[in-house]
Write an enzyme that holds these catalytic residues in place. Structure first.
Site, PDB file in Angstrom:
ATOM      1  CE  LYS A 162      -1.734  -1.461   3.797  1.00 17.49           C
ATOM      2  NZ  LYS A 162      -2.504  -1.643   5.046  1.00 17.49           N
TER       3      LYS A 162
ATOM      4  CB  THR B  96      -5.482   8.148   8.265  1.00 21.61           C
ATOM      5  OG1 THR B  96      -4.399   8.554   9.134  1.00 21.61           O
ATOM      6  CG2 THR B  96      -5.635   9.161   7.142  1.00 21.61           C
TER       7      THR B  96
ATOM      8  N   GLY C 281      -7.041   3.715  11.835  1.00 19.89           N
ATOM      9  CA  GLY C 281      -7.683   2.443  11.541  1.00 19.89           C
ATOM     10  C   GLY C 281      -7.850   2.115  10.073  1.00 19.89           C
ATOM     11  CB  THR C 282      -6.697   3.677   6.881  1.00 17.33           C
ATOM     12  OG1 THR C 282      -5.337   3.834   7.310  1.00 17.33           O
ATOM     13  CG2 THR C 282      -7.392   5.011   7.007  1.00 17.33           C
ATOM     14  N   GLY C 283      -5.715   0.843   7.863  1.00 14.75           N
ATOM     15  CA  GLY C 283      -5.158  -0.459   7.507  1.00 14.75           C
ATOM     16  C   GLY C 283      -6.041  -1.607   7.959  1.00 14.75           C
ATOM     17  CB  CYS C 284      -7.904  -2.152  11.130  1.00 13.39           C
ATOM     18  SG  CYS C 284      -6.553  -1.954  12.308  1.00 13.39           S
TER      19      CYS C 284
END
Length: 268
Positions: free
Chosen positions: A176, A207, A209-212
């Site tokens: 990413k 942003t 928690g975007t990866g989760c």
């Protein structure tokens, strides 16, 4: 498959609701997969950072896993924060024979910059969990750790995705580009081809928690039988909308909006 797609998350908590188990379950619900969870660590955190972490006993993690796996079919599952090697050993043992898609979000550092797993655990994750995965979704710092290579360009990102698959045994890798400038570009390598997923970069600090949420969305779509490339495409749309319509909550990096795609659909 049963008629009800099921998605399962193994991760730490976030009492402020933006990341971790809470974000995963919100995402599963929004995308119409039945969500289940195993808690690895109870994390006292909010939009400003991590204040304290309590790791659950390994025996309790193992029992949670057994409780779910022995009772309800699992179509897809993801892992997030797994803080130490003992936890990873138990998880690897329990999921290695599970007939389900496995999405790994190799959580190492929180959005706030707080380290979430120790160095020994990072090595175990790379050597023992990665080969079990259907897909691993590292950001650039995580991909740098896994590969040992510096990533400064989009070509570097592509090469990292290829290396994670070919040298470390993941079925597919999604590197990413959130840490790059310009468009938000991610690269998926599935062992055969590189696919590119692009979205406008949104100027916001919210942003958390975007990866989760991104990896949870992929997991939800996979649980519904959607092919990997399409699952990533749909998840990219989901997380981009969630960032675009993020919330001004808290005094740090605010949370994304898990129902943003629902609101956009109503407006169309």
């Amino acid at each position: 498959m049963t008629q009800i797609p099921t998605a399962f998350t193994i991760a730490g908590t976030d009492p402020s609701g933006g990341a971790g188990i809470q974000a995963d379950l919100k995402t599963f619900q929004e995308l119409k997969s039945y969500g289940m969870s195993v808690i690895t660590s109870v994390v006292a955190q909010n939009t400003t950072g991590v204040q304290r972490v309590h790791h659950l006993p390994v025996e309790m993690i193992e029992q949670q896993l057994d409780s779910v796996i022995s009772d309800i079919p699992v179509h897809a599952f993801k892992t997030g924060m797994i803080a130490n090697k003992d936890m990873m050993k138990v998880i690897a043992k329990r999921v290695s024979d599970l007939d389900a898609f496995y999405v790994m979000d190799p959580v190492m550092v929180a959005t706030s910059g707080d380290s979430l797993i120790d160095q020994d655990s990072r090595h175990f994750l790379r050597e023992n969990l990665l080969p079990l995965t259907t897909l691993v979704t590292p950001n650039i710092p995580e991909a740098e750790f896994i590969t040992g290579d510096k990533i400064e360009t989009t070509d570097d990102m592509k090469q990292a995705a290829e290396k994670i698959v070919e040298d470390f045994g993941a079925d597919a890798a999604l590197v990413k580009g959130g840490h790059m400038s310009g468009k938000a570009v991610d690269f998926l390598y599935d062992g055969m081809t590189i696919s590119t997923f692009t979205a406008d970069r949104i100027d916001t600090k919210n942003t958390h928690g975007t990866g989760c949420s991104y990896s949870a969305a992929i997991t939800a779509y996979l649980s519904q039988g959607i092919p990997l490339q399409k699952a990533v495409q749909k998840a990219k749309h989901f997380v981009t909308a969630a960032i675009k319509h993020s919330f001004e909550l808290g005094s740090g990096s605010g949370p994304t909006n898990h129902w943003a795609t629902r609101e956009e659909a109503v407006k169309q």
